[in-house]
Design a protein around this motif. Sequence first.
Motif, PDB file in Angstrom:
ATOM      1  N   ASP A  94     -43.751  39.474-101.425  1.00  0.00           N
ATOM      2  CA  ASP A  94     -44.536  39.615-100.208  1.00  0.00           C
ATOM      3  C   ASP A  94     -45.135  38.306 -99.751  1.00  0.00           C
ATOM      4  N   ALA A 148     -42.556  36.371 -98.061  1.00  0.00           N
ATOM      5  CA  ALA A 148     -42.231  36.908 -96.742  1.00  0.00           C
ATOM      6  C   ALA A 148     -43.324  36.534 -95.737  1.00  0.00           C
ATOM      7  N   ARG A 182     -43.294  34.005 -92.241  1.00  0.00           N
ATOM      8  CA  ARG A 182     -43.783  34.243 -90.887  1.00  0.00           C
ATOM      9  C   ARG A 182     -44.568  33.034 -90.368  1.00  0.00           C
ATOM     10  N   GLU A 221     -36.913  36.834 -95.643  1.00  0.00           N
ATOM     11  CA  GLU A 221     -37.556  37.019 -94.341  1.00  0.00           C
ATOM     12  C   GLU A 221     -37.000  36.068 -93.276  1.00  0.00           C
ATOM     13  N   ARG A 278     -33.670  37.208 -92.091  1.00  0.00           N
ATOM     14  CA  ARG A 278     -33.799  38.299 -91.141  1.00  0.00           C
ATOM     15  C   ARG A 278     -34.077  37.768 -89.727  1.00  0.00           C
ATOM     16  N   ARG A 279     -34.729  36.612 -89.699  1.00  0.00           N
ATOM     17  CA  ARG A 279     -35.080  36.042 -88.388  1.00  0.00           C
ATOM     18  C   ARG A 279     -34.078  34.988 -87.939  1.00  0.00           C
ATOM     19  N   SER A 293     -35.903  43.153-101.356  1.00  0.00           N
ATOM     20  CA  SER A 293     -35.846  41.786-100.835  1.00  0.00           C
ATOM     21  C   SER A 293     -34.509  41.120-101.032  1.00  0.00           C
TER      22      SER A 293
END
Lengths: 339, 339
Positions: free
Chosen positions: A227, A230, A234, A260, A263-264, B285
């Motif tokens: 987490d 991730a 951001r 993360e 994903r972007r 993940s």
Amino acid sequence: MDGKSPKIQDVATVAGVSTATVSRALSNPDLVSEKTRELVLDAVKRTGYRVNRAAKNLRKRQSDAILALLPDLGNPFFSQILSGIESVFTTSDLSLLVSDTKGIREDNLLDYFMDMRADGMIILDGAIPRDVLTQMQNSAFGNRIIFACEWKPEFEFPSVRSDNFGGAVQAVEHLHSLGHRKIGHISGPRNNVLTKERLRGVESAMEQLDLTINRDFFIDGGAFSLDAGAQAARSFMEMTERPTAITCGSDLIAMGFISEISRRGLKVPDDISVIGFDDIEIAGSFIPSLTTIRQNRTQIGVLAASYLLDQLANRLPPQTTPVQQVDVKLIPRQSTAPL
Amino acid sequence: MDGKSPKIQDVATVAGVSTATVSRALSNPDLVSEKTRELVLDAVKRTGYRVNRAAKNLRKRQSDAILALLPDLGNPFFSQILSGIESVFTTSDLSLLVSDTKGIREDNLLDYFMDMRADGMIILDGAIPRDVLTQMQNSAFGNRIIFACEWKPEFEFPSVRSDNFGGAVQAVEHLHSLGHRKIGHISGPRNNVLTKERLRGVESAMEQLDLTINRDFFIDGGAFSLDAGAQAARSFMEMTERPTAITCGSDLIAMGFISEISRRGLKVPDDISVIGFDDIEIAGSFIPSLTTIRQNRTQIGVLAASYLLDQLANRLPPQTTPVQQVDVKLIPRQSTAPL
DNA sequence: TGATCGTTTGTAATCGATTACAGAAAACGA
DNA sequence: TCGTTTTCTGTAATCGATTACAAACGATCA
């Protein structure tokens, strides 16, 4: 031989000696003559005698057990250290007790000693409250504690740990050798010693290499978790200028981060190189496989356990509170690439 | 109060009663009068008395400890179960001992009982040799054992386990609902009960759904590991005709598989849907995040520990050797997609 | 009132080893 | 040969609780 399990008196009778002699022959063989020793050993075999631990422990005021204290039993990171610890203890027939530090409050850590539930402790958690440790240090049991992995800088307990500083240095040097100059870092839990050491290593290496340290590239992850990574991703996406490579406080952070940003729409290692810390089992199979700093966790466990054993057996000079550093090693994989 | 830790005699003196009364007041309050109980409790508080466990255990022939036996302490899969177990024991001040089954040979498992090092056992390993278990079952300690996760079908020990069959069924149904008709499976270690149950589940579900079972699509992984998955991927690549979706015996297999076929140019879930089993921490993940069957590992630990506790306290009808099944749940993520 | 019963308490045995102390045996020196 | 020392062994106390047994007590009832 008659149904009940034999006691020392039975052995004594069979061997034709006293219980004292049996006891000595078993736990202090030098004290009895060769002949008696054989007599006793034979009687032990014939009766199938085994010492009763409760009785022995009551008399000797000990427990034949060592406690391993983990911050979180559910966290896989620690299992391998446990494995190392256990491998040492089985050979010396001590039992390994494990407990979560979540259950620890106020003074009940000392209780393990007071209750004679453990003869020693291996603490894998640097977040034990200070006053608990002070209390331990001042008690008669202060020398039965060793830290592993993490530690408390303000205390003098012995400890076994990875070369966290050196690992971070290696990470930076690796990135530098690939041509990266804009390097960032995602750090772990705020007040954690590992976080600090690794951060210090990164900064020191960058200075050594004459790299500019851009504070914006240093993200406070706040934990070693997926987490945290991730979350850091951001922040990363929102940067106007970005580093080309990033070192992470842990593999989990690195994976969470990669996961993360992928994903972007960013690609690792094409758009950014990422390096982890720990080399947990999955690191090699993550996609992309993770370049990381390998900690020899089994060895940490083994060293900590061995040291504690020696300490309890009084085989060590009393004054020493050594810090043993275990070497780490960079494992190059696919999450880092030339600029 | 005078330096040494107080014993029951000290409390008795302070309270003005006998040691027997103190003992009773503490461990069997109903046996003493209200007034005496208060007297004793007060004296306990004033003296700071704590029972000496070695003495108590010697007299009661017990150990206040439970052993958890893991196939491999270094395997993270088990740590969460341990966590569940531990959470139960701390509340009832039992100690949790852990050991690796690697250290177990011949009869030394029984020794834990004989030596009074443990009052009970939770076995997380289905591969304990048969004769060791036979010996245990025939001993007086046969009813102090419970299996968790894995089990031995040919023995009557109680056990707590996930609904492995049901999980596999859910996996197949999920794939079917996404339009997949050609479904394969990568299985775990050959003689493992979990392997068999899950395989059985897959086959049964496919029959229910009128899907053709193509034996070529069923790969024998031989282990639950990443490596097994990678290995299976190689067999997979060589198939002339391939399934469009594959269920795996474990998350690690799934990840190893995905990792390897990705390296060889296939895309998940575009080219093939993959579903795991376990829902280990990293599953969410992984890239792509892994659709999987979640096992509630903490609950398995809790149930096993609670049952054992009840059993030891004689709170259960003696004849029962129940199998407790814990529900599993499909967690849909990105490694599976409509055909 | 005395017999009977249940409740509460105390005395002392017990769990099974280790070890302080003392005595016996062996080894040694002169 | 006789002390003196060293080595070996046995007796019995000890570790600190639990609990069988018995006794004391009060309540109850005929």
